[in-house]
Design a protein around this motif. Structure first.
Motif, short mmCIF file in Angstrom:
data_model
loop_
_atom_site.label_atom_id
_atom_site.label_comp_id
_atom_site.label_asym_id
_atom_site.label_seq_id
_atom_site.Cartn_x
_atom_site.Cartn_y
_atom_site.Cartn_z
N TYR A 124 3.55 6.51 7.10
CA TYR A 124 2.66 7.64 7.41
C TYR A 124 3.38 8.78 8.15
O TYR A 124 2.75 9.56 8.85
N GLU A 148 -3.00 -6.20 1.10
CA GLU A 148 -2.39 -4.90 0.78
C GLU A 148 -1.76 -4.23 2.00
O GLU A 148 -2.20 -3.17 2.41
N PRO A 149 -0.73 -4.83 2.58
CA PRO A 149 -0.12 -4.18 3.75
C PRO A 149 0.76 -2.99 3.36
O PRO A 149 1.46 -3.04 2.34
N GLY A 150 0.71 -1.95 4.14
CA GLY A 150 1.59 -0.79 3.95
C GLY A 150 2.49 -0.64 5.16
O GLY A 150 3.70 -0.88 5.11
N ARG A 151 1.86 -0.27 6.28
CA ARG A 151 2.59 0.00 7.52
C ARG A 151 3.53 -1.13 7.94
O ARG A 151 4.67 -0.88 8.34
N LYS A 181 0.56 4.33 -0.11
CA LYS A 181 0.28 5.56 0.64
C LYS A 181 1.08 5.63 1.94
O LYS A 181 1.31 6.70 2.46
N ALA A 210 0.86 -1.20 0.00
CA ALA A 210 0.00 0.00 0.00
C ALA A 210 0.89 1.24 0.00
O ALA A 210 1.41 1.66 1.03
N GLY A 214 -5.38 -4.44 3.86
CA GLY A 214 -4.16 -4.43 4.70
C GLY A 214 -4.53 -4.13 6.13
O GLY A 214 -5.63 -4.48 6.58
N GLY A 215 -3.62 -3.49 6.84
CA GLY A 215 -3.93 -3.07 8.21
C GLY A 215 -3.21 -3.81 9.31
O GLY A 215 -3.54 -3.65 10.48
N PHE A 216 -2.19 -4.62 8.96
CA PHE A 216 -1.49 -5.40 9.99
C PHE A 216 -0.67 -4.46 10.88
O PHE A 216 0.07 -3.62 10.41
N HIS A 227 -6.85 2.60 -6.05
CA HIS A 227 -7.90 2.78 -5.05
C HIS A 227 -8.40 4.20 -5.03
O HIS A 227 -7.77 5.09 -5.59
N ARG A 268 -15.24 -2.74 -4.08
CA ARG A 268 -14.99 -2.61 -2.64
C ARG A 268 -16.30 -2.68 -1.86
O ARG A 268 -17.25 -1.94 -2.15
N HIS A 281 -11.34 -3.68 3.15
CA HIS A 281 -10.22 -3.22 3.99
C HIS A 281 -10.85 -2.74 5.28
O HIS A 281 -11.67 -1.83 5.27
N HIS A 326 -13.44 -6.70 -2.74
CA HIS A 326 -12.38 -6.08 -1.97
C HIS A 326 -12.94 -5.62 -0.64
O HIS A 326 -14.07 -5.12 -0.57
N SER A 348 -6.74 -0.18 10.18
CA SER A 348 -5.29 -0.13 10.23
C SER A 348 -4.77 -0.37 11.64
O SER A 348 -5.52 -0.19 12.61
C1 LIG Z 1 -4.50 2.26 3.98
C2 LIG Z 1 -4.91 1.08 3.19
C3 LIG Z 1 -4.13 -0.07 3.18
C4 LIG Z 1 -2.87 -0.21 4.00
O1 LIG Z 1 -3.08 -0.09 5.38
P1 LIG Z 1 -1.87 -0.38 6.39
O2 LIG Z 1 -2.47 -0.13 7.74
O3 LIG Z 1 -0.79 0.59 6.08
O4 LIG Z 1 -1.43 -1.79 6.17
C5 LIG Z 1 -4.53 -1.12 2.39
N1 LIG Z 1 -5.65 -1.05 1.63
C6 LIG Z 1 -6.42 0.05 1.61
C7 LIG Z 1 -7.61 0.08 0.75
C8 LIG Z 1 -6.08 1.15 2.39
O5 LIG Z 1 -6.86 2.22 2.37
#
Ligand SMILES: *Cc1c(COP(=O)(O)O)cnc(C)c1O
Length: 468
Positions: free
Chosen positions: A420, A311-314, A91, A89, A268-270, A133, A180, A230, A228, A233
């Motif tokens: 972030y 979709e992990p980002g953090r 962002k 992710a 995502g959101g782990f 997204h 979504r 989500h 989809h 986070s």
């Molecule tokens: C923010 C977001 C993520 C990533 O979230 P993390 O907490 O950073 O893993 C994944 N998918 C979607 C749609 C998001 O908005």
């Protein structure tokens, strides 16, 4: 000695110089002289070369988290007869260098604006590995995404079906899309809520999905890839993901009657550890429990497990990042406690703040800190690390114990700032945004240039040079 102003989760440390395992990036250690080094690079040298504040990214740490996330989901899904796709992710923190790291590890990249898409494309990643997204995608973003041939666009509302179909038609192509779902599940750190409908802007209600998927399937310019969801986070437990998997699989099974549904994207959101008190579930364990829930749902509905996307980002970039600040001022502040006692906390002010990390003021997010330029034997005292902005809520670390001799000139390092931080940075108080450097095997290199005051002045058309 415990300070009554400290929260329950924060105990005075036995060693206020120690780097808590799981909180600092894997290359963070103190050299024999006590100075913090990351991937073999001394932070005093980094401060001298790039200035402070400075975002430092431990490249090997980020690359290994990307690779191990991919492996965790590959293994967990293979065990139930399916496979996984992992998207980073973007962002959380995006620049071309990071896109290359995650692409090397076999991940795709999710983007949520024309700017993020431009960065991903500029990095040279195969557009088929990009996901798009957004609840209000601009026409420019949709045009560019379809023209580039991105792998999927996540449709977020009914109106968007027509917009994307029309763009694909104009460009004489067929665009793969996901839909979504607002699953009614919201998870944050330690709890999750499962309601019929969640009051938020993303996605479409579960009950309208069959009609909207039929509309997608009716367009010859769209190809339906799957659902989809989500759910939030910084999630520490697997229950929310399992519940989302359950709800989405029920809908997924229903949709199979009308045509193929090759994939299911669970978002995502782990969560990650920002302080020693945080204890997130390892990604491999989340993957295993998610797969368990998927296998049970697939058996219950008598359908195969689809290809699963996450979709992990953090959790990929957060722990790899450390922010380095210079202490400029210290000030003891004595306050009355709830028991009518008096207690003192030391305010330690640094040369950055909410402009480089807005999460403490935006979410009351907790962080931790250590003196980075030396170790100290002084007894720990309760501190609050504050920024330099004109705002009482400008806090970098709300609660921490540091050696009591912390003083102006010390370097202070805040771990777990890779996600972030830079991504949400601002120019509040006309403060230039700091650079980002990657460190690897004893060397550092700039991956995002910092701004100067001249850069900022260049955006003010009325600015005169001092000589005018
Ligand atoms: C923010 C977001 C993520 C990533 O979230 P993390 O907490 O950073 O893993 C994944 N998918 C979607 C749609 C998001 O908005």
């Amino acid at each position: 000695m415990s300070n009554p102003l400290a929260p329950g989760w924060l105990a005075p440390p036995a060693d206020a110089n120690a780097l808590a395992p799981g909180v600092w990036s894997m290359g963070a250690v103190r050299a024999s002289d006590g100075v913090l080094t990351i991937a073999g690079v001394d932070v005093e040298a980094l401060a001298a070369k790039y200035g402070t504040p400075l975002y430092i990214v431990d490249e090997a740490d980020a690359r290994s988290r990307a690779a191990s996330t991919r492996t965790a989901f590959d293994v967990a899904l293979a065990a139930i007869g399916s496979s996984a796709r992992v998207y980073y992710a973007g962002k959380a923190f995006l620049c071309t260098e990071v896109v290359r790291w995650v692409a090397d590890a076999g991940l795709g990249v999710d983007v949520a604006s024309a700017g993020e898409l431009a960065v991903a494309l500029a990095a040279g990643i195969d557009p088929a590995r990009i996901g798009v997204h957004g609840n209000n995608k601009s026409g420019a973003l949709i045009d560019r995404a379809v023209a580039a041939g991105v792998g999927s666009i996540v449709i977020d509302s009914e109106l968007e079906i027509e917009r994307i179909a029309a763009t694909a038609q104009l460009q004489r192509t067929r665009q793969r899309v996901r839909l979504r779902i607002n699953s009614g599940i919201h998870a944050s750190t330690h709890e999750y809520l499962a309601t019929a409908h969640e009051d938020q802007k993303f996605g479409v209600p579960i009950e309208s999905a069959p009609r909207l998927v039929a509309a997608i399937r009716a367009s010859e310019h769209l190809e339906f890839l799957g659902l989809h969801s989500h759910i939030g986070s910084q999630i520490f437990e697997a229950e929310g993901f399992a519940e989302a998997a359950n709800r989405l699989m029920a809908l997924h099974a229903e949709l199979l009657d009308g045509g193929p549904v090759p994939e299911l994207n669970l978002g995502g959101g782990f969560g990650i550890a920002y302080t020693a008190a945080d204890d997130p579930l390892p990604i491999a364990e989340i993957a295993r429990r998610m797969a368990g829930a998927l296998a049970r749902a697939a058996a219950a509905f008598d359908i195969p497990v689809p290809v699963i996307a996450v979709e992990p980002g953090r959790s990929i970039i957060g722990p790899a990042g450390t922010t380095l600040y210079r202490v400029g001022m210290v000030k003891p502040v004595t306050v009355d406690t709830a028991d009518g006692e008096r207690a003192t906390r030391l305010y330690v002010s640094v040369d950055g703040g909410m402009s480089d990390n807005v999460r403490p003021s935006l979410y009351r997010a907790e962080y931790s800190a250590r003196i980075a330029s030396r170790t100290s034997d002084a007894d720990p005292v309760l501190v609050r690390v504050a920024g330099m902005h004109c705002e009482a809520g400008d806090i970098v670390v709300r609660h921490e114990y540091l050696p009591g001799d912390v003083a102006p000139g010390d370097l202070l390092a805040v771990p777990a700032t890779g996600a972030y931080g830079w991504a949400m940075a601002s120019n509040y108080n006309w403060v230039p945004r700091p650079p980002v450097v990657a460190v690897l095997a004893g060397a550092s290199r700039l991956i995002v240039r910092g701004e100067s005051i001249d850069d900022l002045l260049a955006r003010d058309p009325g600015a005169r040079s001092p000589r005018d």
